[in-house]
Design an enzyme around this catalytic site. Structure first.
Site, short mmCIF file in Angstrom:
data_model
loop_
_atom_site.label_atom_id
_atom_site.label_comp_id
_atom_site.label_asym_id
_atom_site.label_seq_id
_atom_site.Cartn_x
_atom_site.Cartn_y
_atom_site.Cartn_z
N ARG A 146 0.35 -1.08 0.03
CA ARG A 146 -0.34 -0.32 -0.07
C ARG A 146 0.76 1.26 0.07
NH1 ARG A 146 -0.47 4.66 2.45
NH2 ARG A 146 -0.10 4.12 4.54
N HIS A 179 8.98 7.35 8.20
CA HIS A 179 9.87 6.93 6.61
C HIS A 179 10.62 7.32 6.89
CE1 HIS A 179 6.37 7.06 4.05
NE2 HIS A 179 5.56 7.19 5.17
N CYS A 224 5.07 9.57 0.21
CA CYS A 224 3.40 9.25 0.40
C CYS A 224 3.15 10.70 -1.50
CB CYS A 224 2.72 10.49 1.12
SG CYS A 224 1.22 11.04 1.46
N ASN A 274 8.63 3.80 3.46
CA ASN A 274 8.87 4.06 4.74
C ASN A 274 10.37 2.98 5.33
OD1 ASN A 274 6.08 3.14 3.48
ND2 ASN A 274 6.21 3.94 6.20
P1 HMG Z 1 -13.04 14.49 -2.78
O1 HMG Z 1 -12.65 14.90 -3.86
O2 HMG Z 1 -13.03 16.10 -1.37
O3 HMG Z 1 -14.23 13.67 -2.23
O4 HMG Z 1 -12.00 13.38 -2.21
P2 HMG Z 1 -15.47 13.28 -3.52
O5 HMG Z 1 -16.07 12.34 -2.25
O6 HMG Z 1 -15.79 14.75 -3.74
O7 HMG Z 1 -14.76 12.48 -4.53
C1 HMG Z 1 -14.35 12.71 -5.38
C2 HMG Z 1 -14.17 11.62 -6.43
O8 HMG Z 1 -13.96 10.48 -5.63
C3 HMG Z 1 -15.60 11.21 -6.83
O9 HMG Z 1 -15.89 10.33 -8.00
C4 HMG Z 1 -15.92 10.22 -5.97
O10 HMG Z 1 -16.82 8.75 -6.13
C5 HMG Z 1 -14.76 9.31 -5.87
P3 HMG Z 1 -16.67 11.47 -9.19
O11 HMG Z 1 -18.25 11.58 -8.82
O12 HMG Z 1 -16.11 12.16 -9.04
O13 HMG Z 1 -16.29 10.27 -10.00
N1 HMG Z 1 -14.24 8.91 -4.72
C6 HMG Z 1 -14.30 7.18 -4.08
N2 HMG Z 1 -13.52 6.63 -5.28
C7 HMG Z 1 -13.21 5.65 -5.17
N3 HMG Z 1 -12.83 5.02 -3.74
C8 HMG Z 1 -13.12 5.70 -2.35
C9 HMG Z 1 -13.24 7.02 -3.18
N4 HMG Z 1 -14.01 8.12 -2.46
C10 HMG Z 1 -14.66 9.35 -3.43
N5 HMG Z 1 -13.05 5.57 -1.33
C11 HMG Z 1 -11.13 11.93 -1.33
C12 HMG Z 1 -12.03 12.76 -1.04
C13 HMG Z 1 -11.06 11.49 0.52
C14 HMG Z 1 -11.71 10.79 -1.22
C15 HMG Z 1 -9.43 11.71 -1.81
O14 HMG Z 1 -9.14 12.93 -0.95
C16 HMG Z 1 -8.85 10.71 -1.30
O15 HMG Z 1 -9.75 9.58 -1.98
N6 HMG Z 1 -8.03 10.70 -1.24
C17 HMG Z 1 -7.03 9.53 -0.66
C18 HMG Z 1 -5.50 9.82 -0.57
C19 HMG Z 1 -4.30 9.09 -0.20
O16 HMG Z 1 -4.74 7.45 -0.75
N7 HMG Z 1 -3.20 9.54 0.43
C20 HMG Z 1 -2.15 8.36 0.84
C21 HMG Z 1 -2.32 7.28 1.65
S1 HMG Z 1 -2.18 8.67 3.04
C22 HMG Z 1 -0.38 8.06 3.36
O17 HMG Z 1 -0.07 7.64 2.62
C23 HMG Z 1 -0.52 8.36 5.18
C24 HMG Z 1 -0.36 6.84 5.93
O18 HMG Z 1 1.30 6.27 5.09
C25 HMG Z 1 0.47 7.66 6.97
C26 HMG Z 1 1.55 8.99 6.99
O19 HMG Z 1 3.05 8.43 6.67
O20 HMG Z 1 1.66 9.78 7.15
C27 HMG Z 1 -1.43 6.93 5.91
MG MG Z 2 2.78 6.54 4.69
#
Ligand code: HMG
Ligand code: MG
Length: 302
Positions: free
Chosen positions: A15, A209, A240, A249
């Site tokens: 992931r 990380h 990220c 990481n």
């Molecule tokens: P948004 O644009 O504000 O939300 O995104 P929305 O509800 O308006 O959705 C936009 C579009 O995405 C829509 O599609 C939704 O249906 C679709 P459209 O109608 O335009 O065709 N959608 C989805 N599709 C599939 N699965 C879903 C989903 N949700 C909405 N779950 C949202 C808000 C949170 C969805 C967006 O910002 C997002 O997906 N962000 C993810 C960011 C991410 O994955 N970042 C990396 C992971 S975190 C990380 O790496 C940190 C960590 O490792 C710890 C660290 O190291 O710090 C964990």
């Molecule tokens: Mg991370």
């Protein structure tokens, strides 16, 4: 405090490791990576993310990955789910654990999940409730707990505030994440000790990380104050998408090598982890970012 006799290593390579790769990775390769990691003995593997494919295209095949992997009895397969749509995907995919992910920094929260910290908690509430109602484990992750690429300094009180909010949602485990790898040992101790005043330390984890090369030292420091769950990524994959310049990481091979030297039990097969790291690095066409992994592979070839 003596070091813990045993630690849980959560493998996040499939992931956190792969989410930032620019070129599309075939689903079959992702499945093969998870299967290889399962054979290493991990109690917990973060397999994929049910997030918006517009935001993170590499994770668009989450359902296919989950459908294709072999489930090792005893391994918890986790997925990220930022909202109810993500949770629906996680439930359909029979994930064992969902991860809701917030931040200790307002600026990062907006960049990563497009809402404020308070809005994110409100959004997680039904996710947490529904996940629990279905008997899933729930983990909460706190990005930028040791620094933020946008706002810089993050106070321990800001981390504790989010720990409290995630605890109130019923999180079984909470990750203190150094998204951009800026933390150093004493600061890690301070933040872990602060978090442990409001949440059981046995259920706190360190997600470091390795951008500034501090992750192993930070793990050691966290163990000195009693933390016994750590995240790592095979071959040091990752970064990220919303933290420019942040590297992967800490490499799993390096962490397990260190634990072996310290006689801290992991239950993991280092040789197989090295194989998994070499496998995915060969696929990506680059050398693994694991010092121990490359050293062991070189010794084998000699
Ligand atoms: P948004 O644009 O504000 O939300 O995104 P929305 O509800 O308006 O959705 C936009 C579009 O995405 C829509 O599609 C939704 O249906 C679709 P459209 O109608 O335009 O065709 N959608 C989805 N599709 C599939 N699965 C879903 C989903 N949700 C909405 N779950 C949202 C808000 C949170 C969805 C967006 O910002 C997002 O997906 N962000 C993810 C960011 C991410 O994955 N970042 C990396 C992971 S975190 C990380 O790496 C940190 C960590 O490792 C710890 C660290 O190291 O710090 C964990
Ligand atoms: Mg991370």
């Amino acid at each position: 405090m003596p070091l813990p006799a045993r630690v849980k290593i959560v493998e996040v390579g499939p992931r956190d490791g792969l989410q930032n790769e620019k070129a599309a990775i075939p689903t079959a390769v992702k499945i093969a990576l998870v299967d290889r990691l399962s054979d290493c003995g991990f109690a917990n593997i973060e397999a994929t993310s049910f997030v918006s494919p517009k935001w993170v295209p590499q994770m668009a095949d989450a359902a296919e990955v989950m459908a294709g992997i072999r489930r090792r009895p005893g391994t918890v397969y986790s997925v990220l789910a930022p909202n109810l749509k993500g949770l629906e995907g996680a439930l359909a995919a029979r994930a064992d654990e969902v991860v809701i992910f917030g931040a200790a920094s307002e600026a990062f929260s907006r960049k990563n999940i497009n809402c404020s910290i308070a809005e994110s908690i409100a959004r997680f509430e039904p996710v947490a409730r529904t996940a629990k109602a279905h008997g899933l484990r729930l983990r909460g992750s706190i990005s930028c707990a040791l620094g933020c690429p946008y706002q810089g300094e993050v106070r321990p009180e800001a981390v504790v505030d989010v720990v409290n909010r995630l605890a109130a949602l019923g999180c079984d485990e909470i990750d203190i994440a150094d998204t951009i790898g800026v933390g150093t040992a004493n600061r890690v101790k301070t933040v872990m000790e602060a978090a442990a005043r409001v949440f059981p330390i046995e259920r706190l984890s360190g997600h470091f990380h390795d951008t500034y090369g501090q992750a192993l030292a930070n793990i050691y420091a966290a163990m000195e104050v009693g933390v016994a769950i750590f995240h790592s990524s095979v071959a040091g994959l990752g970064g990220c998408p919303y933290a420019k310049g942040a590297t992967g990481n800490v490499a799993t091979e390096d962490v397990v090598y260190m634990m072996q030297g310290l006689a801290v039990e992991t239950g993991l097969d280092l040789e197989r982890i090295v194989d998994a790291g070499q496998f995915i690095s060969a696929h990506l066409g680059r050398k693994a970012a694991s010092r121990a992994g490359n050293a062991i592979a070189a010794k084998r070839a000699a």
